[in-house]
Design an enzyme around this catalytic site. Structure first.
Site, PDB file in Angstrom:
ATOM      1  N   GLY A 464      -7.716  -2.342  10.281  1.00  6.82           N
ATOM      2  CA  GLY A 464      -7.484  -1.322   9.403  1.00  6.82           C
ATOM      3  C   GLY A 464      -7.031  -0.657   8.799  1.00  6.82           C
ATOM      4  O   GLY A 464      -6.048   0.828   8.580  1.00  6.82           O
ATOM      5  N   THR A 465      -7.098  -1.187   7.843  1.00  8.91           N
ATOM      6  CA  THR A 465      -7.139  -0.458   5.766  1.00  8.91           C
ATOM      7  C   THR A 465      -7.219   1.138   5.724  1.00  8.91           C
ATOM      8  O   THR A 465      -7.121   2.034   4.985  1.00  8.91           O
ATOM      9  CB  THR A 465      -7.549  -1.462   4.982  1.00  8.91           C
ATOM     10  OG1 THR A 465      -8.750  -1.217   5.619  1.00  8.91           O
ATOM     11  CG2 THR A 465      -6.510  -2.379   5.173  1.00  8.91           C
ATOM     12  N   ILE A 625      -4.457   7.266  -5.937  1.00  6.07           N
ATOM     13  CA  ILE A 625      -4.262   7.150  -4.347  1.00  6.07           C
ATOM     14  C   ILE A 625      -5.658   7.699  -4.107  1.00  6.07           C
ATOM     15  O   ILE A 625      -5.778   9.384  -3.684  1.00  6.07           O
ATOM     16  CB  ILE A 625      -3.447   7.960  -4.333  1.00  6.07           C
ATOM     17  CG1 ILE A 625      -1.627   7.196  -4.673  1.00  6.07           C
ATOM     18  CG2 ILE A 625      -3.136   8.159  -2.096  1.00  6.07           C
ATOM     19  CD1 ILE A 625      -2.358   5.684  -4.265  1.00  6.07           C
ATOM     20  N   LYS A 629      -2.649   9.448   3.366  1.00  5.33           N
ATOM     21  CA  LYS A 629      -2.575   8.838   4.581  1.00  5.33           C
ATOM     22  C   LYS A 629      -2.597   7.594   4.728  1.00  5.33           C
ATOM     23  O   LYS A 629      -1.253   6.958   5.583  1.00  5.33           O
ATOM     24  CB  LYS A 629      -3.068  10.269   5.840  1.00  5.33           C
ATOM     25  CG  LYS A 629      -2.747  10.797   6.130  1.00  5.33           C
ATOM     26  CD  LYS A 629      -3.514  11.868   7.097  1.00  5.33           C
ATOM     27  CE  LYS A 629      -2.605  12.755   8.262  1.00  5.33           C
ATOM     28  NZ  LYS A 629      -3.312  13.222   9.317  1.00  5.33           N
ATOM     29  N   GLN A 634      -0.450   1.911   5.185  1.00  8.49           N
ATOM     30  CA  GLN A 634      -0.344   0.583   3.967  1.00  8.49           C
ATOM     31  C   GLN A 634       1.115   0.550   4.132  1.00  8.49           C
ATOM     32  O   GLN A 634       1.685  -1.025   4.164  1.00  8.49           O
ATOM     33  CB  GLN A 634      -1.267   0.697   2.846  1.00  8.49           C
ATOM     34  CG  GLN A 634      -2.615   0.325   3.314  1.00  8.49           C
ATOM     35  CD  GLN A 634      -3.101  -1.248   4.508  1.00  8.49           C
ATOM     36  OE1 GLN A 634      -2.983  -2.438   2.842  1.00  8.49           O
ATOM     37  NE2 GLN A 634      -3.599  -0.519   5.228  1.00  8.49           N
ATOM     38  N   LYS A 697      -5.873   1.023  -8.765  1.00 13.19           N
ATOM     39  CA  LYS A 697      -5.262  -0.013  -8.229  1.00 13.19           C
ATOM     40  C   LYS A 697      -4.801  -0.848  -6.860  1.00 13.19           C
ATOM     41  O   LYS A 697      -4.957  -0.498  -6.049  1.00 13.19           O
ATOM     42  CB  LYS A 697      -3.729  -0.137  -9.022  1.00 13.19           C
ATOM     43  CG  LYS A 697      -4.224  -0.074 -10.086  1.00 13.19           C
ATOM     44  CD  LYS A 697      -3.047  -0.369 -11.346  1.00 13.19           C
ATOM     45  CE  LYS A 697      -1.335   0.561 -12.012  1.00 13.19           C
ATOM     46  NZ  LYS A 697      -1.162  -0.197 -13.029  1.00 13.19           N
ATOM     47  N   GLY A 700      -2.313  -2.599  -0.616  1.00 16.32           N
ATOM     48  CA  GLY A 700      -2.155  -3.424   0.572  1.00 16.32           C
ATOM     49  C   GLY A 700      -1.462  -4.742   0.150  1.00 16.32           C
ATOM     50  O   GLY A 700      -0.873  -4.619   1.272  1.00 16.32           O
ATOM     51  N   GLU A 701      -1.760  -5.282  -0.577  1.00 17.55           N
ATOM     52  CA  GLU A 701      -1.164  -6.445  -0.645  1.00 17.55           C
ATOM     53  C   GLU A 701       0.139  -5.993  -1.713  1.00 17.55           C
ATOM     54  O   GLU A 701       1.398  -6.859  -1.053  1.00 17.55           O
ATOM     55  CB  GLU A 701      -1.606  -7.573  -1.646  1.00 17.55           C
ATOM     56  CG  GLU A 701      -3.495  -7.614  -1.199  1.00 17.55           C
ATOM     57  CD  GLU A 701      -3.224  -8.586  -0.005  1.00 17.55           C
ATOM     58  OE1 GLU A 701      -2.114  -9.024   0.240  1.00 17.55           O
ATOM     59  OE2 GLU A 701      -4.032  -9.244   0.424  1.00 17.55           O
TER      60      GLU A 701
END
Length: 734
Positions: A464-465, A625, A629, A634, A697, A700-701
């Protein structure tokens, strides 16, 4: 080599697979239409520890449509060869190989039938008796002796005890964290089909290569005889990072009945058998000067693991490198319990440590009368205190500066319980977020066809990322193509190998492999052109050739060039292809992390203790980035997940038998649309090419880390009451 124009990377593109998803054409694990498929339903244990003494399957086997009931009584012996994919030291659950029960909900049998309804009914008729033993499922009251987790030994620098003894200000706090469950929308599902000795699996997993190797180990067959397919995943958040028993059960059942078998866990079973974020008890002591300079920190904490495996997660780094503290000690311990092994959940380890450290920093700021942002800035290190390495980038000061301006931080009244809106107490809080840059070896393959389109493949995943989209953007710019001419394929173990999609490593690892692969493919095409006497580019230095819109041309002379299609047609080539890879350095010279400043505003009902989010802002130092979007998706998702962790999510266990009481969406609370306020994410411009070839870098976490403490700090500012236990419930505020 001339740098390629960047038209796709950085553009706010919509997901390339978006239409498939919103029209229902994206096929998830349980939705594949496999001829002759039959259905399996798992029978779970009703005790947490003991042995199976009897199993009556006669009523189940007598039901129409039932093909077989499989348990330890009749299951064949499986190979279970060792391999390096086991994530935690200990003994894997050997499915149906003995009568031992190690946790509540452990699979003890499986019913296979021609319809799901028949399998469900028959499973309810299986009667199991046990010799139950006293089980331990409570972290705070566990009789078993705790020990150090693997790969995370105690740490110290300086003399923390001496520094605490001489500190101007000393504080001691204990924090508690409830167990959390991942609750993705897609249930764990597997379809297994044997063709001779070759096995195909359609599975919900975050690591197709890991499932391939695990099943090859279990059944004693070569890995190349196992194919795993996962084209789409309906969320995972970490619980698809290991191979749970349901996958083996589906494959075993399919081999036994000689039919393809579909097995889908129920929502309730998801709480018992596929891991969780573990409960913690975390004690922190800190010392500082009266001006807020930290002098010492000690971290003593324990968290749960299973009785048969040693779970670990990265919970030490923040205490070692987030602030300039000369004296630090850390003593982590794991407590073996009669539960299924925990598993990593978004922001694993870091989100837990951040809640403790950032709550304590806020408490210290109020104790000293220093602005919480200023206190953090006074303790900014110039280099990584744990390694003495320079940071690849560390722009926390800018994160706080930008965030304070955008959030209006300096307009707040710093006194707790000073701002009201009718019956609501209003508070604002801030916290630092941080997550390391994890990287792994990854491979990719690309094929440029004669029509000017390209297909790029890697055995990575999309939970879903937006992996389909972000990798297409990287490939498009590397080849000088429009994104619509790029097809990125993933989720097939026959593709070039890639790491699990977890630990925020996919973009840095697979993205760098895609970049390398497509660079090689572009250079191959350019070489063919400059060596072709019929090409307008003949004799040109290859380093002076760029590609834009599928057309190679001389830099500064766009009229001189030709398209990929023209080149391949003239040379009677159906395609060009290349393989590439990325391997991170074994020993980096830099300390590499992503950073954030998280700002939260809450309202707390003065009479009822109800907490409502009003707004949240995250400012991120996350390198380049690739897709704004997707980054927003995220970031906002991480904020919402952090809200759940802070205010709602709490797995409740009945310690008499180990049963999870709230194993459903009615009683396990997660944020809904009505809970979500104004959310905003800002990304600092910049790249980190010290970190990886594409300058990205972790994100997501990172976006989960720091959210819960920002909320907790806002609750304190609103109410004057410091809560050191998650989730923060109304009872704690009354």
């Amino acid at each position: 080599m001339s740098p390629q124009p960047q038209a796709a990377v950085g553009a706010p593109l919509s997901r390339v697979d978006g239409r498939l998803k919103v029209t229902g054409q994206a096929t998830y694990a349980a939705e594949h239409d496999i001829d002759g498929v039959v259905h399996a339903v798992v029978v779970d244990s009703s005790i947490s520890r003991g042995r199976i003494t009897g199993m009556d399957t006669r009523d189940a086997e007598a039901q129409r449509g039932v093909l077989k009931v499989i348990s330890h009584r009749n299951a064949p012996e499986l190979a279970y060869r060792e391999f390096q994919g086991i994530p935690f030291p200990g003994e894997r659950i050997h499915v149906f190989q003995d009568d031992r029960v190690r946790f509540f909900g452990q699979p003890v049998a499986v019913v296979v039938a021609t319809t799901l309804e028949a399998a469900e009914h028959a499973a309810s008729l299986v009667k199991v008796t046990y010799d139950a033993e006293k089980a331990s499922t409570d972290l705070t009251d566990a009789p078993a002796e705790a020990g150090p987790p693997p790969f995370a030994r105690p740490y110290s620098r300086g003399d923390a005890e001496k520094a605490l003894g001489s500190a101007d200000v000393r504080m001691e706090m204990t924090y508690h964290f409830s167990r959390n469950h991942h609750n993705p929308m897609e249930l764990h599902s597997t379809i297994a089909r044997w063709e001779g000795n070759k096995l195909t699996l359609w599975d919900k997993t975050q690591h197709v290569i890991g499932v391939q190797n695990e099943l090859a180990s279990v059944f004693g067959i070569p890995p190349e005889d196992v194919r795993v397919l996962t084209p789409f995943i309906g969320g995972a958040f970490g619980n698809g990072l290991r191979r749970w028993p349901n996958i083996t059960i589906a494959a075993l059942a399919a081999r036994e009945v000689k039919r393809p078998v579909k097995l889908v866990l129920t929502r309730r079973q998801m709480y018992f058998s596929v891991g969780f974020r573990p409960a913690y008890e975390y004690k922190l002591r800190l010392g500082s000067s009266r001006r807020g300079r930290l002098t010492a920190m000690t971290h003593d904490f324990k968290y749960e693991t299973s009785s048969y495996e040693q779970f670990w997660e990265a919970n030490l780094a923040l205490g070692q490198m987030l602030y300039a503290v000369p004296n630090v000690s850390q003593t982590p311990q794991i407590v073996p319990l009669d539960v299924v092994t925990p598993i990593w959940m978004r922001g694993p380890g870091y989100s837990t440590a951040a809640f403790v450290i950032e709550s304590a920093m806020d408490e210290l700021a109020y104790k000293l009368g220093i602005d919480p942002i200023e206190l953090r800035l006074r303790n900014e290190p110039g280099e990584d205190p744990s390694t003495q390495q320079p940071f690849s980038t560390r722009r926390l000061r800018e994160c706080f500066r930008v965030g304070a301006r955008e959030f209006g931080w300096h307009r707040r009244n710093p006194r707790p319980r000073s701002t009201r809106d009718g019956d609501w107490l209003i508070g604002t809080g801030v916290a630092t977020g941080c997550y390391d840059l994890f990287q792994s070896e990854a491979h990719a393959h690309a094929r440029l066809d004669a029509d000017g389109t390209v297909v790029v493949q890697s055995a990575t995943h999309d939970v879903g990322t937006g992996t389909y989209t972000s990798m297409s953007q990287v490939a498009a710019d590397a080849l000088g193509l429009a994104v619509r001419h790029v097809t990125f394929q993933l989720g097939d173990s026959r593709m070039p190998p890639a790491p699990p999609q977890g630990a925020s490593q996919t973009m840095a690892s697979v993205g760098s492999a895609v970049q390398d692969t497509c660079d090689k493919l572009r250079q191959q095409a350019i070489k063919l052109a400059v060596e072709d006497e019929r090409s307008p580019l003949h004799g040109v230095d290859a380093d002076d050739v760029q590609v834009r819109g599928g057309r190679m041309h001389v830099k500064g002379s766009p009229a001189r060039g030709e398209t990929y299609r023209q080149l391949l047609a003239r040379n009677n080539r159906t395609h060009l292809e290349a393989r590439g890879s990325y391997t991170p350095e074994e020993e980096s010279r830099f300390s590499m992390y992503g950073y954030s400043a998280v700002f939260a505003e809450v309202a707390v009902d003065a009479r009822l203790g109800l907490v409502r989010m009003r707004r949240m802002l995250g400012v991120y130092d996350a390198g380049r980035i690739i897709s704004p979007k997707l980054a927003d998706s995220q970031a906002l998702g991480g904020m919402i997940g952090g809200m759940g962790q802070a205010l709602l999510e709490h797995t409740i266990t009945d310690h008499r038998d180990g049963r999870i009481v709230n194993a459903n969406f009615a009683d396990y609370l997660v944020p809904t649309h009505a809970d979500i306020p104004e959310l905003k994410a800002i990304y600092l411009d910049g790249e980190d090419y010290r970190a990886d070839p594409i300058g990205v870098k972790s994100l997501g976490e990172l976006v989960m880390v720091g959210v819960a403490p920002a909320i907790a700090n806002a609750v304190f500012h609103a109410t004057g009451r410091r809560v050191r236990e998650l989730p923060i419930t109304p009872e704690a505020l009354l």
